[in-house]
Design an enzyme around this catalytic site. Structure first.
Site, short mmCIF file in Angstrom:
data_model
loop_
_atom_site.label_atom_id
_atom_site.label_comp_id
_atom_site.label_asym_id
_atom_site.label_seq_id
_atom_site.Cartn_x
_atom_site.Cartn_y
_atom_site.Cartn_z
N CYS A 217 -27.45 -43.15 -22.32
CA CYS A 217 -28.88 -43.18 -22.15
C CYS A 217 -29.66 -42.12 -22.94
O CYS A 217 -30.63 -42.14 -23.70
CB CYS A 217 -29.48 -43.22 -20.65
SG CYS A 217 -29.09 -41.69 -19.92
N ASN B 216 -34.03 -43.71 -18.46
CA ASN B 216 -32.72 -43.72 -18.50
C ASN B 216 -31.88 -45.03 -18.01
O ASN B 216 -30.76 -45.16 -18.18
CB ASN B 216 -32.26 -42.50 -17.90
CG ASN B 216 -32.48 -42.06 -16.60
OD1 ASN B 216 -33.82 -41.71 -16.48
ND2 ASN B 216 -32.13 -42.39 -15.48
N ARG C 215 -30.84 -31.48 -14.37
CA ARG C 215 -30.85 -32.66 -13.40
C ARG C 215 -32.03 -32.40 -12.48
O ARG C 215 -32.00 -31.22 -11.69
CB ARG C 215 -29.83 -33.06 -12.69
CG ARG C 215 -28.47 -33.49 -13.43
CD ARG C 215 -28.84 -34.75 -14.10
NE ARG C 215 -27.74 -35.32 -14.87
CZ ARG C 215 -26.78 -36.34 -14.39
NH1 ARG C 215 -27.10 -36.69 -13.17
NH2 ARG C 215 -26.02 -36.67 -15.16
#
Length: 386
Positions: free
Chosen positions: A198, A362, A280
């Site tokens: 992605c 994503n 993240r």
């Protein structure tokens, strides 16, 4: 071999609606992205591409939703490991990010009937036992994350599938294609094609646009990436990545990614010039790439914005988007465009050194590209055979 129907009038409608006349922002458009020239077909009217999905996780389920609504694809079978038909129907119908499926979902024995379209479901662990030939599946989305080499995916071919598309980076040297960037590299020469990741899909269209015009000498990419299922809900254990074992919902977690280096697989001119990392973050969908790069030729930031906008409205429409509105991550949920350039977020230090920002869903954006790649492969195969 079954072929698919041309739906030129739908593509025209999608292209016309892709940009809001009152804004430069590309809104959500759950329609097939414009296909590159290499994928266009001439000749008689075709039938829908006979498709199957192996694996019914986040990407598998979203690819299924997209296929059901797209007249260019016909979803015939989903193999979901141990999931029962009732549970598959539940997973398909309800989604915490993309909402309730807008249509009818009925369980009929082992089958799902979605908007009147029957989809066979199976629960085999070994590809050779799935039985693709029985249902007529010719183009397969391999979405388990397990069979990501030609050797491991060969049983799908042996079972009757013509081509396998990996919805993840391949773990061998299988051909990698990012739609809108290097679709022309597929000429029917292989049975296994990877749709990359992605993030590579979120980065590569922007890299192509910039490199085509000014050249990229070197660059660093950072993706601010939403949580994924590989992360821990609470502090857990991860011997490979200690920080990756920490609670996803309560931390910003530095991580590695091969997405930037992988761009060289689809744009050879930038080989050895890009690398990157990830953070993240505690959001559940939509990510953003920050590309900081040194250009080979001088460019003002305004010139860069103008060029991206031109390509987003031209040959890269459907894959590269453009916005000059002050948007945030949730504004891009369920956005099918691979990479939307944020003109208001980037900066320039001098004519050769710039920071460029692009948003991507994503999940949904990538799932659209997986479907697009399957259709493209089928079109090329039909042209080669003709």
């Amino acid at each position: 071999m079954a072929y698919f129907k041309a739906v030129a009038y739908l593509a025209a409608l999608a292209s016309a609606a892709a940009f809001n006349p009152g804004s430069s922002f590309v809104p959500r458009l759950n329609a097939p992205a414009t296909q590159p020239k290499a994928a266009k077909m001439t000749g008689p009217t075709m039938q829908a591409v006979p498709c199957g999905i192996n694996g019914f996780g986040r990407i598998g389920r979203l690819v299924a939703r997209i296929m059901i609504k797209d007249p260019e694809t016909k979803l015939l079978q989903v193999n979901a490991g141990s999931a029962t038909p009732d549970y598959m129907a539940y997973q398909f119908k309800y989604d915490s990010i993309h909402g309730r499926y807008q249509g009818d979902v009925v369980v009929d024995g082992d089958d799902l009937v979605i908007d009147g379209q029957r989809v066979i479901t199976t629960r085999a662990r070994d590809p050779k036992d799935i039985g693709w030939a029985k249902t007529g599946v010719e183009y397969l989305c391999e979405s388990t994350g397990v069979f990501l080499t030609a050797e491991k995916a060969q049983p799908h071919i042996d079972a009757g599938v013509k081509k396998v598309i990996f919805s993840a980076p391949a773990k061998d040297d299988s051909l990698t294609v990012v739609m809108g960037v290097n679709a022309e590299d597929y000429k029917g020469q292989t049975d296994f094609i990877s749709c990359a990741s992605c993030t590579t899909n979120g980065l590569a269209p922007l890299v192509k646009c910039i490199n085509d015009k000014w050249g990229i000498e070197e660059g660093l990419m950072t993706t601010i990436h939403a949580m994924t299922a590989t992360q821990a809900v609470v502090d857990s254990s991860s011997r490979k990545d200690w920080r990756g074992g920490r609670a996803a919902s309560g931390n910003i977690i530095p991580s590695s990614t091969g997405a930037a280096k992988a761009v060289a697989k689809v744009i050879p001119a930038v080989k050895g010039k890009l690398t990157g990392m990830a953070f993240r973050v505690p959001t559940i969908d939509v990510s953003v790439v920050d590309l900081t790069c040194r250009l080979a030729k001088d460019a003002t930031y305004e010139e860069i914005c103008a060029e991206v906008k031109r390509r987003a409205n031209g040959d890269m429409k459907g894959f590269l988007g453009y916005t000059d509105e002050p948007l945030v991550s949730t504004d891009f949920e369920t956005e099918p465009i691979s990479s939307t350039f944020d003109a208001e977020a980037g900066i320039s230090l001098n004519p050769r050194f710039v920071k460029l920002v692009a948003w991507y869903d994503n999940e949904w954006g990538y799932s659209n590209r997986v479907k697009d790649l399957m259709v493209h492969v089928a079109k090329v195969d039909a042209k080669v055979k003709a």
